[in-house]
Design a protein around this motif. Structure first.
Motif, PDB file in Angstrom:
ATOM      1  N   VAL A  14     -50.280 -42.614 -22.656  1.00 26.47           N
ATOM      2  CA  VAL A  14     -49.404 -42.571 -21.477  1.00 26.47           C
ATOM      3  C   VAL A  14     -47.948 -41.724 -21.976  1.00 26.47           C
ATOM      4  CG1 VAL A  14     -47.580 -43.963 -20.233  1.00 26.47           C
ATOM      5  CG2 VAL A  14     -49.827 -44.776 -20.764  1.00 26.47           C
ATOM      6  N   GLU A  15     -47.521 -41.741 -23.310  1.00 31.38           N
ATOM      7  CA  GLU A  15     -46.631 -40.828 -24.031  1.00 31.38           C
ATOM      8  C   GLU A  15     -46.718 -39.563 -23.738  1.00 31.38           C
ATOM      9  OE1 GLU A  15     -45.708 -42.316 -27.701  1.00 31.38           O
ATOM     10  OE2 GLU A  15     -45.025 -44.181 -27.019  1.00 31.38           O
ATOM     11  N   SER A  18     -46.743 -38.427 -19.919  1.00 29.90           N
ATOM     12  CA  SER A  18     -45.467 -38.532 -19.589  1.00 29.90           C
ATOM     13  C   SER A  18     -44.745 -37.105 -19.750  1.00 29.90           C
ATOM     14  CB  SER A  18     -44.456 -39.538 -20.017  1.00 29.90           C
ATOM     15  OG  SER A  18     -45.105 -40.835 -19.424  1.00 29.90           O
ATOM     16  N   GLU A  19     -44.826 -36.953 -21.077  1.00 28.59           N
ATOM     17  CA  GLU A  19     -44.287 -35.766 -21.687  1.00 28.59           C
ATOM     18  C   GLU A  19     -45.155 -34.262 -20.965  1.00 28.59           C
ATOM     19  OE1 GLU A  19     -44.520 -35.408 -25.790  1.00 28.59           O
ATOM     20  OE2 GLU A  19     -43.477 -37.450 -26.098  1.00 28.59           O
ATOM     21  N   ASP A  22     -43.414 -34.282 -17.517  1.00 30.23           N
ATOM     22  CA  ASP A  22     -41.993 -33.657 -17.572  1.00 30.23           C
ATOM     23  C   ASP A  22     -41.770 -32.550 -17.535  1.00 30.23           C
ATOM     24  OD1 ASP A  22     -41.390 -36.185 -16.747  1.00 30.23           O
ATOM     25  OD2 ASP A  22     -40.283 -36.787 -18.692  1.00 30.23           O
ATOM     26  N   THR A  30     -41.818 -38.206 -14.184  1.00 31.44           N
ATOM     27  CA  THR A  30     -42.510 -39.300 -14.625  1.00 31.44           C
ATOM     28  C   THR A  30     -41.733 -40.584 -14.177  1.00 31.44           C
ATOM     29  OG1 THR A  30     -43.589 -38.136 -16.496  1.00 31.44           O
ATOM     30  CG2 THR A  30     -44.077 -40.544 -16.127  1.00 31.44           C
ATOM     31  N   GLU A  31     -40.527 -40.831 -14.691  1.00 32.07           N
ATOM     32  CA  GLU A  31     -39.806 -42.016 -14.320  1.00 32.07           C
ATOM     33  C   GLU A  31     -39.701 -42.104 -12.660  1.00 32.07           C
ATOM     34  OE1 GLU A  31     -36.088 -42.050 -16.402  1.00 32.07           O
ATOM     35  OE2 GLU A  31     -37.239 -42.270 -18.385  1.00 32.07           O
ATOM     36  N   PHE A  41     -48.717 -42.716  -9.511  1.00 36.69           N
ATOM     37  CA  PHE A  41     -48.715 -42.557 -11.193  1.00 36.69           C
ATOM     38  C   PHE A  41     -49.984 -43.058 -11.785  1.00 36.69           C
ATOM     39  CE2 PHE A  41     -47.760 -44.417 -15.129  1.00 36.69           C
ATOM     40  CZ  PHE A  41     -47.414 -43.261 -15.768  1.00 36.69           C
ATOM     41  N   LEU A  45     -52.421 -40.911 -13.932  1.00 34.62           N
ATOM     42  CA  LEU A  45     -52.601 -41.048 -15.340  1.00 34.62           C
ATOM     43  C   LEU A  45     -54.156 -41.464 -15.533  1.00 34.62           C
ATOM     44  CD1 LEU A  45     -51.679 -41.975 -18.045  1.00 34.62           C
ATOM     45  CD2 LEU A  45     -51.406 -44.187 -17.228  1.00 34.62           C
TER      46      LEU A  45
END
Length: 57
Positions: A14-15, A18-19, A22, A30-31, A41, A45
């Motif tokens: 997930v990290e 997300s990176e 972004d 992502t947020e 989302f 993912l």
């Protein structure tokens, strides 16, 4: 121990996702996506995870 390893692996995926998102779109994408369309989302993912879970033939 396997459960903990799986949780750690999921968090890192997930990290990474997300990176990457972004970097592709904009900082905070992502947020914003999670807040505005959590279903999209989750779908994106899962698609990302599927690319890395397939074994090379």
């Amino acid at each position: 121990m396997k459960a903990y390893a799986t949780i750690a692996q999921e968090q890192s995926i997930v990290e990474i996702f997300s990176e990457l998102m972004d970097q592709i779109y904009y900082e905070g994408y992502t947020e914003d996506l999670i807040a505005s369309d959590p279903i999209k989302f989750d779908w994106e993912l899962k698609e990302f995870q599927a690319q890395f879970s397939k074994k090379s033939k």
